[in-house]
Enzyme design. Structure first.
Site, mmCIF file in Angstrom:
data_model
loop_
_atom_site.group_PDB
_atom_site.id
_atom_site.type_symbol
_atom_site.label_atom_id
_atom_site.label_comp_id
_atom_site.label_asym_id
_atom_site.label_seq_id
_atom_site.Cartn_x
_atom_site.Cartn_y
_atom_site.Cartn_z
ATOM 1 N N ARG A 299 11.323 9.536 -22.177
ATOM 2 C CA ARG A 299 9.929 9.478 -21.742
ATOM 3 C C ARG A 299 8.814 8.525 -22.237
ATOM 4 O O ARG A 299 8.281 8.074 -21.743
ATOM 5 C CB ARG A 299 9.528 11.167 -21.616
ATOM 6 C CG ARG A 299 8.036 11.105 -21.189
ATOM 7 C CD ARG A 299 7.498 12.518 -20.795
ATOM 8 N NE ARG A 299 8.035 13.598 -21.380
ATOM 9 C CZ ARG A 299 7.898 13.978 -22.639
ATOM 10 N NH1 ARG A 299 7.061 13.398 -23.388
ATOM 11 N NH2 ARG A 299 8.575 15.231 -23.104
ATOM 12 N N TYR B 144 -5.415 1.674 0.592
ATOM 13 C CA TYR B 144 -4.160 2.453 1.091
ATOM 14 C C TYR B 144 -4.299 4.071 1.345
ATOM 15 O O TYR B 144 -4.955 4.360 0.465
ATOM 16 C CB TYR B 144 -2.899 2.227 0.028
ATOM 17 C CG TYR B 144 -1.914 3.213 0.238
ATOM 18 C CD1 TYR B 144 -1.146 3.125 1.285
ATOM 19 C CD2 TYR B 144 -1.276 3.719 -0.751
ATOM 20 C CE1 TYR B 144 0.039 3.731 1.544
ATOM 21 C CE2 TYR B 144 -0.297 4.800 -0.454
ATOM 22 C CZ TYR B 144 0.356 4.961 0.527
ATOM 23 O OH TYR B 144 1.396 5.636 1.009
ATOM 24 N N LYS C 271 6.787 -2.531 -3.855
ATOM 25 C CA LYS C 271 6.454 -3.595 -2.910
ATOM 26 C C LYS C 271 6.981 -4.920 -3.309
ATOM 27 O O LYS C 271 8.165 -5.119 -3.588
ATOM 28 C CB LYS C 271 5.022 -3.868 -2.465
ATOM 29 C CG LYS C 271 4.377 -2.360 -2.299
ATOM 30 C CD LYS C 271 4.956 -1.722 -1.031
ATOM 31 C CE LYS C 271 4.505 -0.267 -0.412
ATOM 32 N NZ LYS C 271 4.345 0.805 -1.542
HETATM 33 O O1 P1T Z 1 4.147 4.047 -2.672
HETATM 34 P P1 P1T Z 1 3.754 3.938 -4.052
HETATM 35 O O2 P1T Z 1 4.569 2.939 -4.845
HETATM 36 O O3 P1T Z 1 3.381 5.280 -4.728
HETATM 37 O O4 P1T Z 1 2.304 3.157 -4.097
HETATM 38 C C1 P1T Z 1 1.219 3.232 -3.690
HETATM 39 C C2 P1T Z 1 0.350 2.419 -3.103
HETATM 40 C C3 P1T Z 1 -0.747 1.593 -4.019
HETATM 41 N N1 P1T Z 1 -1.542 0.827 -3.440
HETATM 42 C C4 P1T Z 1 -1.259 -0.258 -2.400
HETATM 43 C C5 P1T Z 1 -2.211 -1.078 -1.911
HETATM 44 C C6 P1T Z 1 -0.073 0.456 -1.541
HETATM 45 O O5 P1T Z 1 -0.003 -0.450 -0.488
HETATM 46 C C7 P1T Z 1 0.620 1.577 -1.894
HETATM 47 C C8 P1T Z 1 1.753 1.863 -0.925
HETATM 48 N N2 P1T Z 1 1.694 1.497 0.293
HETATM 49 C C9 P1T Z 1 2.660 1.853 1.185
HETATM 50 C C10 P1T Z 1 3.525 2.824 1.152
HETATM 51 C C11 P1T Z 1 2.062 1.126 2.612
HETATM 52 O O6 P1T Z 1 3.092 1.190 3.479
HETATM 53 O O7 P1T Z 1 1.107 0.578 2.631
#
Ligand code: P1T
Length: 381
Positions: free
Chosen positions: A46, A98, A195
């Site tokens: 961790r 988001y 992403k």
């Molecule tokens: O899904 P996660 O890895 O927890 O990330 C969240 C997140 C934070 N910031 C931005 C700009 C994002 O696009 C996302 C996640 N977005 C999607 C899942 C989406 O389809 O827009």
């Protein structure tokens, strides 16, 4: 090192025991000690794991930062930043972001006594007056998800410095290939590494990069104390993703531009949101702070009907209808019912996230196939 070299070599060393070129996936929770407290730098996974350490160093390198931290998701990374705050503190955040970021702010941390102001941050005069002695953090997402607004990071950072506020930038859409917020004065860069950084839609992960040792120590403390870390296999996958980030992003940008222009010239399309257009309201800022315009494009048809948006996304064949973005394959989404459903309708419509809006994550396939796919689906409305 220049950027394309850093994606491959930044912060990396061959494994000292075997010479292994890629770091092994250290699938272990713990490490042998010869005497209590005597160990080889690792105690418990961790706190730190060598595969995650290799990734964290790579992340720091490509963002021109000093310290990197990897988490189990983008939201876990945001959660860590918010835990720097105390009840009574205030945050100014862009109102076009988001939906999950909005949700953790408004529906989780509001309950712990932190106040959030959601406001369009592209125009400084609209939000500067909100700063008061309780304000501690500015939260910027640029380009914004899904409206592709652009916020001037350098300008926001000048205000942050004047008022001694932390500035965090969600760099998920741009990636460091296009934009390096720390160089523009931000204190924290945040990523949904799920992403573009991972790039292959096979892992969920988050990241933070900072320059200040004091800030890094606080974040490492929270990362270990709260424990929202990612595992070694996922660390390996994202490290592998980083190594092709530059070539993937180059193609995402080329294909994104072609798709944006195709849609702009299509008789059935009303609005196309993409910062590369000269008539985009923040095009000049985008040109100055980004090296290109990325692969995300949103649009609305002239009919402005949700039923038409559904017909299009249901009938695309090369684009997959799915949450997420930034993978090699093209995806399409309906923000109002998918990624941004957690933002109240009235509030999301104010920023342009209407029921007829479609968001595209343009992948790196042959662009002729992507255009033909859109053309066929648009004939159905
Ligand atoms: O899904 P996660 O890895 O927890 O990330 C969240 C997140 C934070 N910031 C931005 C700009 C994002 O696009 C996302 C996640 N977005 C999607 C899942 C989406 O389809 O827009």
């Amino acid at each position: 090192m220049k950027f394309n070299t850093k994606t491959i070599h930044g912060g990396q060393e061959h494994d000292p025991t075997t010479g292994s070129v890629m770091p092994p996936i250290y699938q272990t929770s713990t490490y042998a000690q010869s005497s209590p407290g005597k160990h080889k730098g690792y105690e418990y996974s961790r706190t730190a794991n060598p595969t995650r350490t290799a990734l964290e160093k790579g992340l720091a390198s490509i963002e021109n930062g000093t310290y990197g931290l990897a988490f189990g998701s983008g939201l876990a990374a945001i959660d860590c930043v918010l835990k720097l705050l105390k009840p009574g503190d205030e945050v100014i955040s862009t109102n076009d972001l988001y939906g999950g970021s909005y949700r953790i702010f408004a529906k989780v941390f509001e309950n712990y006594g932190i106040k959030f102001h959601f406001v369009g941050m592209a125009d400084v005069s609209k939000w500067k007056a909100l700063i008061n002695e309780k304000t501690k953090l500015l939260w910027v997402e640029t380009p914004t998800n899904p409206m592709m607004n652009i916020i001037d990071i350098e300008k926001v950072s000048e205000i942050a410095k004047q008022h001694e506020l932390l500035l965090a930038v969600d760099n998920t859409f741009a990636t460091p290939y296009l934009q390096r917020p720390l160089d523009l004065g931000a204190d924290i860069v945040m990523h949904s590494a799920t992403k573009y950084l991972g790039g292959h839609s096979d892992v969920v992960m988050g990241a933070l990069v900072v320059n200040s040792k004091e800030l890094a120590d606080k974040l490492y403390f929270l990362q270990n104390a709260c424990g929202a870390i990612c595992g070694p296999m996922d660390s390996f996958l994202v490290l592998r993703g980083l190594k092709t980030l530059h070539v993937r992003m180059q193609r995402h940008c080329e294909n994104g531009a072609a798709i944006a222009n195709f849609l702009k010239n299509h008789s059935k399309i009303d609005k196309v949101y993409w910062p590369g257009f000269e008539d985009h309201p923040n095009h000049e800022v985008a040109k100055a702070q980004m090296d290109n315009f990325g692969g995300m494009v949103s649009f609305v048809t002239k009919s402005d009907k949700m039923s038409d948006a559904f017909k299009i996304v249901e009938n695309l064949k090369v684009f997959t209808l799915a949450e997420s973005l930034g993978g090699v394959e093209s995806l399409c989404g309906h923000p109002a019912s998918m990624t941004h459903a957690s933002i109240p309708k009235e509030q999301r419509e104010k920023t342009g996230v209407v029921d007829a809006l479609i968001r595209l994550s343009v992948g790196i396939e042959d662009v002729e196939d992507l255009i033909a796919d859109l053309d066929t689906a648009l004939k159905l409305i």
